[in-house]
Design a protein around this motif. Structure first.
Motif, PDB file in Angstrom:
ATOM      1  N   ALA A  90      58.096  13.936  81.938  1.00 43.18           N
ATOM      2  CA  ALA A  90      58.110  14.436  83.113  1.00 43.18           C
ATOM      3  C   ALA A  90      57.889  15.460  84.030  1.00 43.18           C
ATOM      4  O   ALA A  90      57.580  15.680  85.369  1.00 43.18           O
ATOM      5  N   LEU A  91      58.261  16.787  83.316  1.00 40.09           N
ATOM      6  CA  LEU A  91      57.322  18.088  84.337  1.00 40.09           C
ATOM      7  C   LEU A  91      56.830  18.298  83.389  1.00 40.09           C
ATOM      8  O   LEU A  91      56.093  18.706  82.735  1.00 40.09           O
ATOM      9  N   GLU A  92      55.976  19.393  84.815  1.00 39.27           N
ATOM     10  CA  GLU A  92      55.148  20.389  85.054  1.00 39.27           C
ATOM     11  C   GLU A  92      55.026  21.173  83.789  1.00 39.27           C
ATOM     12  O   GLU A  92      55.801  21.988  83.923  1.00 39.27           O
ATOM     13  N   VAL A  93      54.310  21.088  82.677  1.00 37.07           N
ATOM     14  CA  VAL A  93      54.886  22.054  82.055  1.00 37.07           C
ATOM     15  C   VAL A  93      53.310  22.823  80.753  1.00 37.07           C
ATOM     16  O   VAL A  93      52.833  22.118  80.642  1.00 37.07           O
ATOM     17  N   ARG A  94      53.003  23.924  80.978  1.00 42.73           N
ATOM     18  CA  ARG A  94      52.051  24.409  80.380  1.00 42.73           C
ATOM     19  C   ARG A  94      51.708  25.885  79.335  1.00 42.73           C
ATOM     20  O   ARG A  94      51.331  25.495  78.155  1.00 42.73           O
ATOM     21  N   ARG A  95      53.597  26.114  79.333  1.00 38.02           N
ATOM     22  CA  ARG A  95      53.641  27.266  77.979  1.00 38.02           C
ATOM     23  C   ARG A  95      54.797  26.640  77.584  1.00 38.02           C
ATOM     24  O   ARG A  95      56.127  27.302  77.396  1.00 38.02           O
TER      25      ARG A  95
END
Length: 349
Positions: A90-95
């Motif tokens: 659900a979360l916008e995660v890149r790293r």
């Protein structure tokens, strides 16, 4: 799921599944003798409401009150494991970065969602204590357990909060915090730490692993994002009844008593294990959770021998940062510990 030879989906229940009732279970971190009779009765009464769709409002309000939070900061989940999946999807995660050794489901959930996960490996020579400088500065999601499974290390709350910064989600898995006397170093209920997400489980202390109930404490926007990713009615009516019951004053007092008793039982187990120091047995510590991590020569062979002697223990080599030299032992009552120590003496011979 295997990465770098670590089976991220191996859990303690696999150690006892084949042996059944013949094995004394030191592999699963669920408190023995649970759920108590009063909680069983509460769950049984919930069965009268199974015809209606689950309504989580009362349970959510009870959890919020237990931590002094508004309900908008609480999300009930089907165990803490569901929360890891929701965070990954659900979360916008890149790293994302996961601090190991620790419970492997957070990394597994992130990888299943397509993320490349950075591993922060804490070192045995440092007592598996948190080194904030080892966490990548550009990590926008950091996961750490406290107390940590399987090392049983209780990190200072101040050390963990130093990881918080704008633009980063800091996930603290407190599944075993209610097994720590006075829940010292807990972050549940804090609203002053940016990006903080605290996960709690009610399955360990209350013996409800088969019921699946836990919750998330986070900023309202984060809770709303996770809730949108949940299926309809994700928590069953009996699980909601358990959530409400397990945060009641009676339950909190009982859990506090159990935590103090567990600390005494753990000290007894550790003292017994230290008698095997000349055989190369070393206890990671100081242990603060309902389990201890032990390093010993030929651990895989010893684990098999213990199984033949009637005791199931958790292998450690499936945890990133550990190898085949490690075993995790759940803390049980003194009589069970003494029986185990006698079996260990035979297994080491």
């Amino acid at each position: 799921m295997r990465t770098d030879a670590h089976d991220l989906r191996h859990h303690g229940d696999a150690e006892v599944r084949d042996g059944g009732a013949e094995l004394v279970d030191l592999a699963v971190n669920v408190r023995a003798g649970t759920p108590p009779a009063w909680l069983r009765a509460r769950l049984a009464s919930a069965l009268d409401s199974l015809a209606a769709y689950p309504d989580g409002r009362a349970a959510r309000a009870a959890v919020a009150a237990r931590h002094g939070l508004p309900v908008e900061r609480v999300l009930l989940t089907a165990g803490a494991a569901e929360a890891f999946v929701l965070l990954a999807r659900a979360l916008e995660v890149r790293r994302p970065a996961v601090v190991h050794p620790q419970f492997t489901e957070p990394e597994a959930a992130l990888r299943d969602a397509g993320h490349e996960v950075a591993r922060v490996l804490l070192r045995e020579e440092d007592g598996f204590r948190l080194d904030a400088a080892a966490v990548p500065e550009d990590a926008d999601l950091v996961v750490i357990g406290n107390p940590t499974n399987p090392t049983s290390v209780l990190h200072p709350a101040a050390a963990i909060t130093r990881l918080a910064r704008p633009g980063r989600t800091l996930v603290v898995d407190e599944a075993f915090m209610d097994a720590v006397p006075d829940e010292r170093e807990a972050l549940a209920g804090r609203t002053d730490v940016p990006g903080l997400v605290v996960l709690r489980s009610l399955t360990k202390t209350w013996g409800l692993a088969g019921l699946r109930i836990g919750y998330v404490l986070a900023a309202p926007g984060t809770v709303a994002a996770l809730e949108r990713a949940q299926p309809l009615w994700p928590v069953s009516t009996p699980a909601l009844a358990a959530a409400e019951a397990c945060v009641s004053p009676r339950a909190l007092a009982e859990a506090a008593d159990a935590a103090r008793g567990l600390a005494a039982d753990r000290a007894h187990l550790v003292a017994g294990l230290e008698e095997f120091a000349s055989a190369g047995v070393r206890v990671a510590g100081p242990a603060e959770g309902p389990f201890v991590l032990v390093r010993l020569p030929g651990a895989a062979r010893v684990r098999r021998r213990l199984r033949g002697l009637g005791y199931a223990v958790r292998r450690g080599d499936t945890f990133p940062g550990l190898d085949e030299r490690w075993l995790r032992l759940a803390v049980r009552d003194r009589g069970t510990a003494d029986g185990f120590l006698r079996a260990l003496e035979r297994a080491l011979a």
